[in-house]
Scaffold this motif. Structure first.
Motif, PDB file in Angstrom:
ATOM      1  N   ASP A 119       8.945  24.179   7.024  1.00  9.41           N
ATOM      2  CA  ASP A 119       9.861  25.264   6.694  1.00  9.41           C
ATOM      3  C   ASP A 119       9.645  26.381   7.706  1.00  9.41           C
ATOM      4  OD1 ASP A 119      10.977  27.660   5.617  1.00  9.41           O
ATOM      5  OD2 ASP A 119      10.889  26.821   3.597  1.00  9.41           O
ATOM      6  N   LYS A 120      10.611  26.589   8.594  1.00  6.73           N
ATOM      7  CA  LYS A 120      10.452  27.566   9.677  1.00  6.73           C
ATOM      8  C   LYS A 120      10.292  28.988   9.148  1.00  6.73           C
ATOM      9  CE  LYS A 120      14.286  26.568  11.558  1.00  6.73           C
ATOM     10  NZ  LYS A 120      15.456  26.777  12.432  1.00  6.73           N
ATOM     11  N   GLU A 121      11.100  29.346   8.152  1.00  2.00           N
ATOM     12  CA  GLU A 121      11.037  30.721   7.650  1.00  2.00           C
ATOM     13  C   GLU A 121       9.718  30.994   6.941  1.00  2.00           C
ATOM     14  OE1 GLU A 121      13.490  33.674   4.642  1.00  2.00           O
ATOM     15  OE2 GLU A 121      14.618  32.303   5.937  1.00  2.00           O
ATOM     16  N   GLU A 122       9.207  30.022   6.264  1.00  2.12           N
ATOM     17  CA  GLU A 122       7.909  30.187   5.604  1.00  2.12           C
ATOM     18  C   GLU A 122       6.822  30.478   6.645  1.00  2.12           C
ATOM     19  OE1 GLU A 122       5.163  26.848   3.962  1.00  2.12           O
ATOM     20  OE2 GLU A 122       6.462  27.450   2.293  1.00  2.12           O
ATOM     21  N   ILE A 123       6.862  29.758   7.762  1.00  6.90           N
ATOM     22  CA  ILE A 123       5.893  29.984   8.838  1.00  6.90           C
ATOM     23  C   ILE A 123       6.095  31.360   9.451  1.00  6.90           C
ATOM     24  CG2 ILE A 123       5.155  29.201  11.127  1.00  6.90           C
ATOM     25  CD1 ILE A 123       5.825  26.351  10.222  1.00  6.90           C
ATOM     26  N   LEU A 124       7.354  31.738   9.671  1.00  5.03           N
ATOM     27  CA  LEU A 124       7.664  33.062  10.229  1.00  5.03           C
ATOM     28  C   LEU A 124       7.066  34.171   9.362  1.00  5.03           C
ATOM     29  CD1 LEU A 124      11.109  34.329  11.487  1.00  5.03           C
ATOM     30  CD2 LEU A 124       9.872  35.611   9.768  1.00  5.03           C
ATOM     31  N   GLU A 159      15.727  23.231  21.176  1.00  5.77           N
ATOM     32  CA  GLU A 159      16.840  22.518  20.546  1.00  5.77           C
ATOM     33  C   GLU A 159      17.342  23.328  19.352  1.00  5.77           C
ATOM     34  OE1 GLU A 159      17.575  18.157  18.470  1.00  5.77           O
ATOM     35  OE2 GLU A 159      15.913  18.415  19.891  1.00  5.77           O
ATOM     36  N   SER A 160      18.634  23.520  19.279  1.00  4.15           N
ATOM     37  CA  SER A 160      19.236  24.399  18.282  1.00  4.15           C
ATOM     38  C   SER A 160      18.834  24.012  16.861  1.00  4.15           C
ATOM     39  CB  SER A 160      20.768  24.352  18.415  1.00  4.15           C
ATOM     40  OG  SER A 160      21.360  25.196  17.454  1.00  4.15           O
ATOM     41  N   GLY A 161      18.390  25.013  16.109  1.00  7.29           N
ATOM     42  CA  GLY A 161      18.086  24.839  14.693  1.00  7.29           C
ATOM     43  C   GLY A 161      16.756  24.195  14.378  1.00  7.29           C
ATOM     44  N   LYS A 162      16.036  23.733  15.384  1.00  3.22           N
ATOM     45  CA  LYS A 162      14.822  22.957  15.128  1.00  3.22           C
ATOM     46  C   LYS A 162      13.536  23.782  15.183  1.00  3.22           C
ATOM     47  CE  LYS A 162      16.886  18.941  14.724  1.00  3.22           C
ATOM     48  NZ  LYS A 162      16.705  17.871  15.715  1.00  3.22           N
ATOM     49  N   ASN A 163      13.572  24.894  15.930  1.00  6.24           N
ATOM     50  CA  ASN A 163      12.334  25.606  16.203  1.00  6.24           C
ATOM     51  C   ASN A 163      12.372  27.045  15.717  1.00  6.24           C
ATOM     52  OD1 ASN A 163      11.317  23.296  17.541  1.00  6.24           O
ATOM     53  ND2 ASN A 163      12.474  23.864  19.371  1.00  6.24           N
ATOM     54  N   LEU A 164      11.214  27.661  15.699  1.00  8.45           N
ATOM     55  CA  LEU A 164      11.101  29.052  15.303  1.00  8.45           C
ATOM     56  C   LEU A 164      11.266  29.935  16.537  1.00  8.45           C
ATOM     57  CD1 LEU A 164      10.507  31.233  13.245  1.00  8.45           C
ATOM     58  CD2 LEU A 164       8.068  30.796  13.543  1.00  8.45           C
ATOM     59  N   ILE A 165      12.320  30.727  16.540  1.00  3.03           N
ATOM     60  CA  ILE A 165      12.605  31.672  17.625  1.00  3.03           C
ATOM     61  C   ILE A 165      12.643  33.052  16.989  1.00  3.03           C
ATOM     62  CG2 ILE A 165      14.251  32.367  19.400  1.00  3.03           C
ATOM     63  CD1 ILE A 165      15.337  29.441  19.255  1.00  3.03           C
ATOM     64  N   MET A 166      11.727  33.917  17.370  1.00  2.00           N
ATOM     65  CA  MET A 166      11.627  35.193  16.678  1.00  2.00           C
ATOM     66  C   MET A 166      11.129  36.295  17.600  1.00  2.00           C
ATOM     67  SD  MET A 166       8.149  34.451  14.455  1.00  2.00           S
ATOM     68  CE  MET A 166       7.728  36.154  14.067  1.00  2.00           C
ATOM     69  N   SER A 167      11.515  37.516  17.280  1.00  2.00           N
ATOM     70  CA  SER A 167      11.001  38.704  17.957  1.00  2.00           C
ATOM     71  C   SER A 167      10.639  39.731  16.895  1.00  2.00           C
ATOM     72  CB  SER A 167      12.034  39.276  18.924  1.00  2.00           C
ATOM     73  OG  SER A 167      12.305  38.366  19.976  1.00  2.00           O
ATOM     74  N   VAL A 168       9.533  40.417  17.122  1.00  2.00           N
ATOM     75  CA  VAL A 168       9.024  41.409  16.175  1.00  2.00           C
ATOM     76  C   VAL A 168       8.833  42.734  16.898  1.00  2.00           C
ATOM     77  CG1 VAL A 168       7.248  41.916  14.457  1.00  2.00           C
ATOM     78  CG2 VAL A 168       7.730  39.534  15.068  1.00  2.00           C
ATOM     79  N   LEU A 169       9.303  43.819  16.292  1.00  2.00           N
ATOM     80  CA  LEU A 169       9.064  45.141  16.849  1.00  2.00           C
ATOM     81  C   LEU A 169       7.770  45.702  16.265  1.00  2.00           C
ATOM     82  CD1 LEU A 169      11.389  47.944  17.761  1.00  2.00           C
ATOM     83  CD2 LEU A 169       9.616  48.500  16.082  1.00  2.00           C
ATOM     84  N   ILE A 170       6.868  46.112  17.151  1.00  2.00           N
ATOM     85  CA  ILE A 170       5.594  46.701  16.716  1.00  2.00           C
ATOM     86  C   ILE A 170       5.421  48.048  17.411  1.00  2.00           C
ATOM     87  CG2 ILE A 170       3.090  46.457  16.650  1.00  2.00           C
ATOM     88  CD1 ILE A 170       3.427  43.458  16.501  1.00  2.00           C
ATOM     89  N   LYS A 189      11.628  43.994   7.726  1.00  2.00           N
ATOM     90  CA  LYS A 189      13.061  43.726   7.675  1.00  2.00           C
ATOM     91  C   LYS A 189      13.352  42.500   8.527  1.00  2.00           C
ATOM     92  CE  LYS A 189      17.607  45.747   8.608  1.00  2.00           C
ATOM     93  NZ  LYS A 189      18.336  46.930   9.119  1.00  2.00           N
ATOM     94  N   LEU A 190      14.100  41.548   7.986  1.00  2.00           N
ATOM     95  CA  LEU A 190      14.404  40.301   8.691  1.00  2.00           C
ATOM     96  C   LEU A 190      15.895  40.235   9.009  1.00  2.00           C
ATOM     97  CD1 LEU A 190      13.580  37.493   9.730  1.00  2.00           C
ATOM     98  CD2 LEU A 190      13.868  36.640   7.382  1.00  2.00           C
ATOM     99  N   ILE A 191      16.206  40.090  10.296  1.00  2.00           N
ATOM    100  CA  ILE A 191      17.591  39.948  10.760  1.00  2.00           C
ATOM    101  C   ILE A 191      17.770  38.519  11.253  1.00  2.00           C
ATOM    102  CG2 ILE A 191      19.327  40.743  12.403  1.00  2.00           C
ATOM    103  CD1 ILE A 191      17.774  43.413  12.515  1.00  2.00           C
ATOM    104  N   LYS A 192      18.681  37.776  10.596  1.00  2.00           N
ATOM    105  CA  LYS A 192      18.908  36.382  10.958  1.00  2.00           C
ATOM    106  C   LYS A 192      20.207  36.255  11.749  1.00  2.00           C
ATOM    107  CE  LYS A 192      16.707  34.502   6.780  1.00  2.00           C
ATOM    108  NZ  LYS A 192      16.913  33.610   5.605  1.00  2.00           N
ATOM    109  N   LEU A 193      20.110  35.590  12.898  1.00  2.00           N
ATOM    110  CA  LEU A 193      21.277  35.371  13.746  1.00  2.00           C
ATOM    111  C   LEU A 193      21.480  33.876  13.942  1.00  2.00           C
ATOM    112  CD1 LEU A 193      20.438  38.028  16.481  1.00  2.00           C
ATOM    113  CD2 LEU A 193      21.957  38.329  14.518  1.00  2.00           C
ATOM    114  N   ASP A 194      22.724  33.488  14.180  1.00  2.00           N
ATOM    115  CA  ASP A 194      23.019  32.087  14.457  1.00  2.00           C
ATOM    116  C   ASP A 194      22.678  31.769  15.905  1.00  2.00           C
ATOM    117  OD1 ASP A 194      23.896  29.472  14.274  1.00  2.00           O
ATOM    118  OD2 ASP A 194      25.972  30.003  14.737  1.00  2.00           O
ATOM    119  N   ALA A 195      23.325  32.462  16.834  1.00  2.00           N
ATOM    120  CA  ALA A 195      23.065  32.243  18.258  1.00  2.00           C
ATOM    121  C   ALA A 195      23.047  33.592  18.970  1.00  2.00           C
ATOM    122  CB  ALA A 195      24.124  31.337  18.869  1.00  2.00           C
TER     123      ALA A 195
END
Length: 242
Positions: free
Chosen positions: A157-162, A50-61, A2-8
């Motif tokens: 493509d950040k999401e593709e890498i994610l 920098e906003s919007g440029k990088n992959l910022i993610m957290s995964v629950l395992i 499940k992917l939850i996308k947030l702005d900030a």
């Protein structure tokens, strides 16, 4: 997944941790944000992006770790998932700088922060935070930082890498019990400057030469010293000078 996308958000790790404390959250739920206001790294260090440029993610395992003696196994899983994925994008000279930095040559391109919590029944739930410099091209006052865009002279493509990284995490965890030894060998081979004489400084600011040999089962860095002894170090007890 499940992917939850947030702005900030202040912190994707904190958001996912709070969510899992209040609700039953599906394994490998991912939270990602375009902008993280209070990102953090190991030992409370700050993670700027920098906003919007990088992959910022957290995964629950969950249902992977079952005792405190094996928690570093998850570092192995996550590090290899990132390295394997980035190799598919032809990112050169990839390595893991112990314990949780992702490197390309001698530049840091990413960082991992894993937070484990023991539930009432004794099970361990982990929040895996990953910051990966993808399309940011300016790193003022950070001479050792770089990004995929800078290294490869193209945008990604950040999401593709994610999605690719999380798929790799799931694959490795599913097969971990039958391939643990092989995975640890792979992790050791991916360590930054493994087997190469390097300069270090300890917590008392004593400089010394040594050779990284590997990481112990509980996550201590193993360094071969000049007297042929192997010393093990915890996080913050030793720093590589390079």
């Amino acid at each position: 997944m499940k992917l939850i996308k947030l702005d900030a958000i202040d912190s994707t790790n904190e958001f996912l941790k709070g969510l899992s404390n209040k609700h039953e959250v599906q394994n490998f739920t991912v939270v990602t944000a375009e902008n993280q206001l209070k990102g953090k790294g190991q030992m409370g260090s700050k993670w700027d992006s920098e906003s919007g440029k990088n992959l910022i993610m957290s995964v629950l395992i969950k249902n992977f770790l079952f005792d405190n003696e094996t928690v570093f196994n998850l570092n192995v899983v996550v590090s290899l998932a990132v390295i394997r994925t980035l190799k598919k994008y032809n990112i050169p000279e990839l390595s893991v700088k112990w314990p949780n930095d992702i490197m390309s040559a001698n530049k840091k391109i990413g960082g991992i922060l894993i937070e484990n919590s023991i539930k009432g029944e004794g099970t361990i739930t982990s929040i895996v935070g990953l910051g990966l410099n993808v399309n940011q091209v300016q790193f003022e006052y950070l001479p050792r930082a770089s990004s995929l865009a800078l290294i490869c002279s193209s945008f990604f493509d950040k999401e593709e890498i994610l999605l690719a990284i999380v798929d790799e995490m799931e694959l490795i965890t599913e097969n971990y019990q039958i391939s643990a030894s092989q995975l640890w060998n792979e992790y050791t081979n991916e360590l930054f400057r493994v087997g190469i004489p390097s300069a270090f400084t300890d917590e008392n600011e004593n400089n010394f030469m040594g050779i990284i040999k590997g990481v112990s089962s509980i996550g201590k860095l193993q360094i071969l010293l000049e007297d042929d002894s192997i010393c093990e170090y915890n996080l913050k007890e030793v720093q590589m000078l390079y």
